[in-house]
Design a protein around this motif. Structure first.
Motif, PDB file in Angstrom:
ATOM      1  N   THR A 569       0.907  -1.317   0.001  1.00  0.00           N
ATOM      2  CA  THR A 569      -0.019  -0.038   0.071  1.00  0.00           C
ATOM      3  C   THR A 569       0.841   1.253   0.166  1.00  0.00           C
ATOM      4  OG1 THR A 569      -1.856   1.102   1.057  1.00  0.00           O
ATOM      5  CG2 THR A 569      -0.283   0.267   2.532  1.00  0.00           C
ATOM      6  N   GLY A 570       0.386   2.375  -0.173  1.00  0.00           N
ATOM      7  CA  GLY A 570       1.131   3.624  -0.301  1.00  0.00           C
ATOM      8  C   GLY A 570       0.328   4.604  -0.059  1.00  0.00           C
ATOM      9  N   PHE A 571       0.934   5.991   0.224  1.00  0.00           N
ATOM     10  CA  PHE A 571       0.072   7.209   0.330  1.00  0.00           C
ATOM     11  C   PHE A 571       0.785   8.014  -0.791  1.00  0.00           C
ATOM     12  CE2 PHE A 571      -1.820  11.030   1.771  1.00  0.00           C
ATOM     13  CZ  PHE A 571      -2.861  10.677   2.587  1.00  0.00           C
ATOM     14  N   GLY A 572       0.319   8.287  -1.877  1.00  0.00           N
ATOM     15  CA  GLY A 572       1.107   9.130  -2.874  1.00  0.00           C
ATOM     16  C   GLY A 572       1.315   7.915  -4.250  1.00  0.00           C
ATOM     17  N   GLN A 573       1.773   8.415  -5.269  1.00  0.00           N
ATOM     18  CA  GLN A 573       1.916   7.708  -6.664  1.00  0.00           C
ATOM     19  C   GLN A 573       3.241   6.927  -6.723  1.00  0.00           C
ATOM     20  OE1 GLN A 573      -0.854   7.254  -8.509  1.00  0.00           O
ATOM     21  NE2 GLN A 573      -1.948   8.701  -6.769  1.00  0.00           N
ATOM     22  N   ALA A 574       3.441   6.038  -5.553  1.00  0.00           N
ATOM     23  CA  ALA A 574       4.565   5.149  -5.547  1.00  0.00           C
ATOM     24  C   ALA A 574       4.525   3.902  -6.613  1.00  0.00           C
ATOM     25  CB  ALA A 574       4.649   4.622  -4.150  1.00  0.00           C
ATOM     26  N   GLU A 575       5.637   3.604  -7.416  1.00  0.00           N
ATOM     27  CA  GLU A 575       5.559   2.875  -8.307  1.00  0.00           C
ATOM     28  C   GLU A 575       6.910   1.792  -7.891  1.00  0.00           C
ATOM     29  OE1 GLU A 575       5.332   4.176 -12.073  1.00  0.00           O
ATOM     30  OE2 GLU A 575       3.715   5.636 -12.025  1.00  0.00           O
ATOM     31  N   LEU A 576       6.607   0.467  -8.128  1.00  0.00           N
ATOM     32  CA  LEU A 576       7.858  -0.592  -7.940  1.00  0.00           C
ATOM     33  C   LEU A 576       7.749  -1.259  -9.303  1.00  0.00           C
ATOM     34  CD1 LEU A 576       9.557  -2.154  -6.040  1.00  0.00           C
ATOM     35  CD2 LEU A 576       7.934  -3.680  -5.522  1.00  0.00           C
ATOM     36  N   ASP A 577       9.324  -1.191  -9.676  1.00  0.00           N
ATOM     37  CA  ASP A 577       9.086  -1.706 -11.221  1.00  0.00           C
ATOM     38  C   ASP A 577       9.617  -3.219 -11.162  1.00  0.00           C
ATOM     39  OD1 ASP A 577      11.747  -1.753 -11.006  1.00  0.00           O
ATOM     40  OD2 ASP A 577      12.143   0.070 -12.094  1.00  0.00           O
ATOM     41  N   THR A 578       9.649  -3.859 -12.274  1.00  0.00           N
ATOM     42  CA  THR A 578      10.228  -5.253 -12.181  1.00  0.00           C
ATOM     43  C   THR A 578      11.382  -5.563 -11.708  1.00  0.00           C
ATOM     44  OG1 THR A 578      10.582  -5.201 -14.478  1.00  0.00           O
ATOM     45  CG2 THR A 578       8.444  -5.935 -13.826  1.00  0.00           C
ATOM     46  N   SER A 579      12.360  -4.413 -11.918  1.00  0.00           N
ATOM     47  CA  SER A 579      13.962  -4.593 -11.613  1.00  0.00           C
ATOM     48  C   SER A 579      14.057  -4.350 -10.123  1.00  0.00           C
ATOM     49  CB  SER A 579      14.609  -3.642 -12.317  1.00  0.00           C
ATOM     50  OG  SER A 579      14.447  -2.282 -12.205  1.00  0.00           O
ATOM     51  N   GLY A 580      13.135  -4.098  -9.395  1.00  0.00           N
ATOM     52  CA  GLY A 580      13.371  -3.964  -7.891  1.00  0.00           C
ATOM     53  C   GLY A 580      13.576  -2.464  -7.572  1.00  0.00           C
ATOM     54  N   VAL A 581      13.199  -1.528  -8.400  1.00  0.00           N
ATOM     55  CA  VAL A 581      13.510   0.063  -8.191  1.00  0.00           C
ATOM     56  C   VAL A 581      12.106   0.604  -7.738  1.00  0.00           C
ATOM     57  CG1 VAL A 581      14.265   2.138  -8.835  1.00  0.00           C
ATOM     58  CG2 VAL A 581      15.678   0.207  -9.663  1.00  0.00           C
ATOM     59  N   VAL A 589       4.935   8.085   0.778  1.00  0.00           N
ATOM     60  CA  VAL A 589       5.328   6.853   1.504  1.00  0.00           C
ATOM     61  C   VAL A 589       4.858   5.437   0.712  1.00  0.00           C
ATOM     62  CG1 VAL A 589       3.405   6.944   3.043  1.00  0.00           C
ATOM     63  CG2 VAL A 589       5.415   5.519   3.886  1.00  0.00           C
ATOM     64  N   ALA A 590       5.489   4.405   0.865  1.00  0.00           N
ATOM     65  CA  ALA A 590       5.018   3.047   0.481  1.00  0.00           C
ATOM     66  C   ALA A 590       5.688   2.083   1.370  1.00  0.00           C
ATOM     67  CB  ALA A 590       5.905   2.756  -0.924  1.00  0.00           C
TER      68      ALA A 590
END
Length: 594
Positions: A569-581, A589-590
């Motif tokens: 979950t997160g508060f804000g537009q956090a993104e987790l890509d497939t490379s782990g970034v 916050v994420a």
């Protein structure tokens, strides 16, 4: 003694005579002074029986209004009064604490360590400002996921409105809140909802008005000095009676009012050079009481000493308390999120200091404290259960003792506040919320009093002096006024607005807190093991159990390489890509699953 009679017992070790003075005519309303000799002209003086060299007793019917006198002196309220219907200056009233019909027989209690606390002030929690009105809001706390309701002090204090830390009748309950029966109803209602109750109790001083205890016995000593003057007499002549006054009081709240925990205010001001410290004696008394209660009860200390011995067992040389507040965690997180560095925040603010607080509890653990001008504290052992430390991002002190009583939500972006909440609620400690923070209220919690005019003017002047300086203008600007503690408007401004949670921005924050508490309850380990932290340019992370919290508290975005199986979950537009970034916009916050 008749069935309806209650024994009134007085500790007066220096007296040769003691009397109970039954008041003939009921006064009207709250008294701002003791009754005069003329007003007591028709009173009935009843001799008290001497029990031993130091104690006197008499039986009086429940509901009787009375005062006590030693050696023919002016009659004054009973130091152990169970009810003060006319305020701290008026007659005491005999109260039968056994008359209440409890319905919490199936309540087995709870171990408060690791549970979510919620601190509230009865007078500002609801528009009505009573314990009965607070009952109507308990379902909100249940839905939030709270398990322990912590009441700021409820004992009588001067006037109608105040924080409660200037209490003088430590065995009674403030009449404006509903009196002692209302407290019993409140605790019973909490237990019906599976909520524990923690009472905030003050044993380090008496308030400046209405304190008549020293008329009867040496409750104070000039052997030590505190911020309030002469110390409570814990180690001077006749101190055994004062120590019993304190330990009996604590046991009474746990036994007769079914409280589940006590928060002990500023225990560092309990000046005691006895072979057995009063806190160790108190913990032993509570240990002795537990089998009779048949449920867990806890003692939680507010201590500025930064000493892990507070919560070590007595067998290990500690004081034997169950938990203590950890201000350093608050200071480190607050200073990091806000950038404030004044006053006691001077040694805080960097990510390194925040990491130390979250991993090791005390920042000042024998290191130099700039604010105090000396080394301070001792290190917390790595294997000491972190649930023994109560942490918070807001409480009555950290909000109310700011000049204008402003909340972090009034100054920070919602995503930054949400990041602090995630660190608080997904960490290893025992977390505590302060009324209204769960929906991001921006209403202040200010310092308010209701003293007599002379004392009130002195309090107001002292408050103005305290906040006239560089920090004030730095935070609020040169034109901002210090709220007058004596003004009813200051009290009214501090009341919660229960319409706020329905507004979109507040509903979003409330949903965030509920999500975090749900995650905590469902998946966090309950062993109190330490967290680990990391940080980099513009970001900070904390890992505990299955979760890693990553926040970007500044305006710049951050790219963070993480080891995570997904974004929870997160508060804000956090993104987790497939490379782990993980990509975090500024002020967001994420929560990641490890």
């Amino acid at each position: 003694m008749m069935a309806s009679d209650r024994e009134i017992r007085l500790w007066a070790p220096l007296a040769k005579r003691a009397d109970a003075v039954v008041v003939p005519a009921t006064p009207r309303g709250r008294l701002d002074r003791p009754l005069s000799a003329e007003e007591l002209s028709g009173a009935q003086w009843l001799p008290m029986a001497r029990l031993d060299d130091e104690h006197w007793a008499i039986a009086l019917p429940a509901g009787t209004d009375y005062l006590l006198s030693v050696d023919g002196g002016d009659p004054r309220p009973d130091p152990r009064s169970a009810r003060q219907p006319y305020g701290v200056h008026g007659p005491s009233r005999v109260f039968d604490e056994t008359a209440f019909s409890w319905t919490d027989g199936e309540w087995g209690g709870l171990d408060v360590l690791g549970e979510v606390f919620y601190e509230l002030h009865v007078g500002t929690f609801t528009p009505q400002g009573t314990l009965d009105a607070a009952i109507d809001r308990l379902d909100h706390l249940v839905n939030l996921g709270v398990r322990v309701v912590e009441l700021m002090p409820v004992v009588p204090f001067p006037g109608e409105r105040g924080w409660g830390y200037d209490g003088v009748s430590l065995y009674a309950v403030h009449e404006a809140y509903g009196g002692p029966e209302a407290l019993q109803r409140f605790v019973d209602a909490c237990h019906a909802r599976r909520l524990g109750v923690c009472l905030d109790v003050v044993y380090n001083h008496f308030g400046p008005a209405g304190n008549y205890a020293s008329v009867f016995a040496p409750y104070l000593t000039g052997r030590h000095q505190t911020p309030w003057g002469d110390a409570i007499n814990l180690d001077d002549a006749h101190s055994d009676g004062v120590r019993a006054f304190i330990t009996d009081n604590a046991c009474r709240w746990l036994r007769d009012f079914h409280a589940d925990a006590l928060r002990l205010d500023a225990v560092h001001e309990l000046r005691d050079d006895s072979p057995v410290h009063i806190l160790a004696e108190l913990s032993r008394r509570v240990d002795d009481l537990r089998p009779a209660l048949g449920r867990p009860v806890s003692l939680v200390a507010e201590s500025d000493r930064n000493q892990p011995s507070t919560v070590l067992s007595r067998d290990d040389g500690g004081l034997g308390l169950d938990a203590q507040w950890a201000d350093d965690v608050h200071h480190a997180l607050h200073a990091y999120l806000t950038g404030e560095r004044f006053g006691y925040y001077v040694d805080f603010g960097s990510p390194e200091v925040l990491g130390k607080a979250l991993e090791h509890v005390f920042v000042h653990d024998g290191s130099w404290s700039t604010f105090r001008g000396r080394p301070w504290g001792a290190p917390v052992p790595d294997d000491l259960d972190r649930r023994r430390f109560v942490v918070f991002t807001q409480n009555h002190d950290q909000v109310g003792n700011r000049g204008r009583g402003d909340r972090p939500d009034a100054r920070l972006e919602p995503g930054i506040v949400a990041g602090g909440a995630a660190i608080l609620l997904l960490g290893p400690f025992t977390p505590m919320l302060f009324q209204g923070q769960e929906w991001g209220t921006t209403r202040p919690f200010q310092f308010f009093t209701d003293h007599d005019p002379d004392l009130g003017r002195a309090v107001t002047a002292g408050r103005l002096r305290e906040f006239q300086g560089h920090e004030w203008s730095q935070i609020y600007g040169t034109d901002a006024a210090v709220p007058d503690p004596q003004s009813p408007a200051t009290f009214t401004a501090s009341k919660l607005d229960w319409d706020e949670p329905s507004r979109p921005e507040h509903a979003r924050m409330l949903s965030w807190y509920r999500t975090l508490i749900d995650l905590r309850r469902a998946e966090l380990p309950g062993d109190g093991s330490p967290a680990t932290t990391a940080h980099g340019p513009g970001w900070f992370s904390m890992t505990y159990g299955p979760f890693t919290v990553v926040l970007a508290p500044g305006t710049a975005s951050a790219d963070v390489a993480v080891r995570a199986s997904g974004l929870v979950t997160g508060f804000g537009q956090a993104e987790l890509d497939t490379s782990g970034v993980l990509y975090l916009p500024g002020g967001s916050v994420a929560v990641l699953r490890n």
